[in-house]
Design an enzyme around this catalytic site. Sequence first.
Site, mmCIF file in Angstrom:
data_model
loop_
_atom_site.group_PDB
_atom_site.id
_atom_site.type_symbol
_atom_site.label_atom_id
_atom_site.label_comp_id
_atom_site.label_asym_id
_atom_site.label_seq_id
_atom_site.Cartn_x
_atom_site.Cartn_y
_atom_site.Cartn_z
ATOM 1 N N LYS A 1 4.070 -10.904 5.019
ATOM 2 C CA LYS A 1 4.888 -9.815 4.650
ATOM 3 C C LYS A 1 4.445 -8.577 5.861
ATOM 4 C CE LYS A 1 6.645 -6.980 1.031
ATOM 5 N NZ LYS A 1 6.678 -6.405 -0.247
ATOM 6 N N SER B 1 7.996 -7.517 -6.685
ATOM 7 C CA SER B 1 8.372 -8.087 -5.375
ATOM 8 C C SER B 1 7.640 -9.291 -5.091
ATOM 9 C CB SER B 1 7.756 -7.029 -4.401
ATOM 10 O OG SER B 1 8.953 -5.904 -4.467
ATOM 11 N N SER C 1 10.880 -6.865 -3.003
ATOM 12 C CA SER C 1 10.975 -6.641 -1.717
ATOM 13 C C SER C 1 10.421 -7.682 -0.697
ATOM 14 C CB SER C 1 10.116 -5.261 -1.413
ATOM 15 O OG SER C 1 8.918 -5.516 -1.598
HETATM 16 N N1 GLN Z 1 12.327 -3.396 -7.214
HETATM 17 C C1 GLN Z 1 11.040 -2.409 -7.608
HETATM 18 C C2 GLN Z 1 11.225 -1.516 -6.755
HETATM 19 O O1 GLN Z 1 12.193 -1.440 -5.952
HETATM 20 C C3 GLN Z 1 9.722 -3.369 -7.136
HETATM 21 C C4 GLN Z 1 9.604 -3.531 -5.658
HETATM 22 C C5 GLN Z 1 7.927 -3.944 -5.539
HETATM 23 O O2 GLN Z 1 7.571 -4.518 -6.175
HETATM 24 N N2 GLN Z 1 7.557 -3.553 -4.343
HETATM 25 O O3 GLN Z 1 10.398 -0.521 -6.960
#
Ligand code: GLN
Length: 492
Positions: A79, A178, A154
Amino acid sequence: MTDLHRLSIREMTEGLNSAQFSSRELTQHYLNRIAHIDTQVHSYITVTAEQALAQADAADVVLKAGNAPVLTGVPIAHKDIFCTQGIKTTAGSKILDNFISPYDATVVAKGKVAGLVTLGKVNMDEFAMGSTSENSFYGATANPWNLSHVPGGSSGGSAAAVAADLAPFATGTDTGGSIRQPASFCGLTGLKPTYGRVSRFGMIAYASSLDQGGPMARSAEDCAYLMNVMAGHDAKDSTSVEKDVDNYVTNLNATSVKGLRIGIPKQYFNVAGLDADVKARVEESLRKLEEMGATLVEIDLNMTESYVPTYYLIAPAEASSNLQRYDGVRYGYRCENPVDLTDLYKRSRSEGFGKEVQQRILIGTYALSAGYYDAYYVKAQKVRRLIQQDFLKAFESVDVIAAPSSPTTAYKIGANLSPTEMYLGDIYTLAVNLAGLPAINAPVGFDHNNLPVGLQLIGNYWSESQLLSVVHQYQQATDWHTKRAAIAEENA
Ligand code: GLN
């Protein structure tokens, strides 16, 4: 060989160690697939073909000499939130578009020691804020199961790359879902470890008390191999915990599903937005586990309604603080011709950050400002503790807790949900991060549009082995994790 991408990680290591194919062949095979197929998926931000082939050649030398570490020569995608020395690390943001890290994240460094070959860096929502990967400066990534849908976020690039067989496994990070949600949307297995199990050093910070790296792959077995590399204490990360690491691979059969008590939170299955197909598939998977000997126990998690508001206060508050460092002065994007220092800060940040990130910085700064701090931030921290206590109480009577990973399957690209609609989609994943617990997503079937559905199992602290083991046994008895999207069946 045209089907190297169909091998499991174990089969890859066996093939490499018995010289059925070389790391160069395997790496080149993936690079060819990326060149031909990723034009449709857009999972990679940066492909490091040359470095990958050099690493593969080095791996082949080690393999030839014998006694190579088990994963020597196996390719991986990282990532783009993990710093990679000499290779661009963007966190999906324009503000880091020119950022070449001078050092490797611990997770990346450990991968190198293990002999992994880095194929490249994969797409993500900007600074990991989002649930679709559409908040990336580099454009949207497509879901391999249906290219007009999102892969989740994400860590959407990680999920899409693995689901399209453009990498055998990938690293992800999970601040509020995410790893689990994109794994769910793309039909993969993904593990969010206990907070402190995986080093955050060199992992670009979103919300430091919630962020945790973990593996994303087809199966629990594949995840276990990567977890063996990622897990462990790191002197460079004061929040990583000095605690012995399990051998996640040899432990895959250590937990018996027979007699396992699975908690079913009443509140979770009455959520208004829970899709009927998702509910049905998750319930079928639970019946399967019951058939395999588990006991389903109804439990209460009374704090369910406070997950979304609590997370969406704490995460932006921490983000607003973490993102102060991007000021246009030290590194990253700098606006052109600033008239003075304030103009430099202002324009570098407003031109460099995307809309969602700016919104969250504003909310977070507001929640932390004098006069509102107690009413919002301190209050949210208190609720956070209650959420944790809710789980600890539940774990007095059950071994793991079951939930969907997401109330729906993958959204359409461009669906343009309002922030509140989008945030409500995180209802099942956020509490795990607020409490610091481990949780895993496993694919358990498809909805009526042939989009994958995921089951989430939440464990008590440090129960990663148990979660991987339970999912491994489920995957021995079922074949959802072996299903491939049509695009993954294409040969390069
Ligand atoms: N969807 C959540 C956010 O926007 C989680 C994102 C994540 O785990 N990085 O914060």
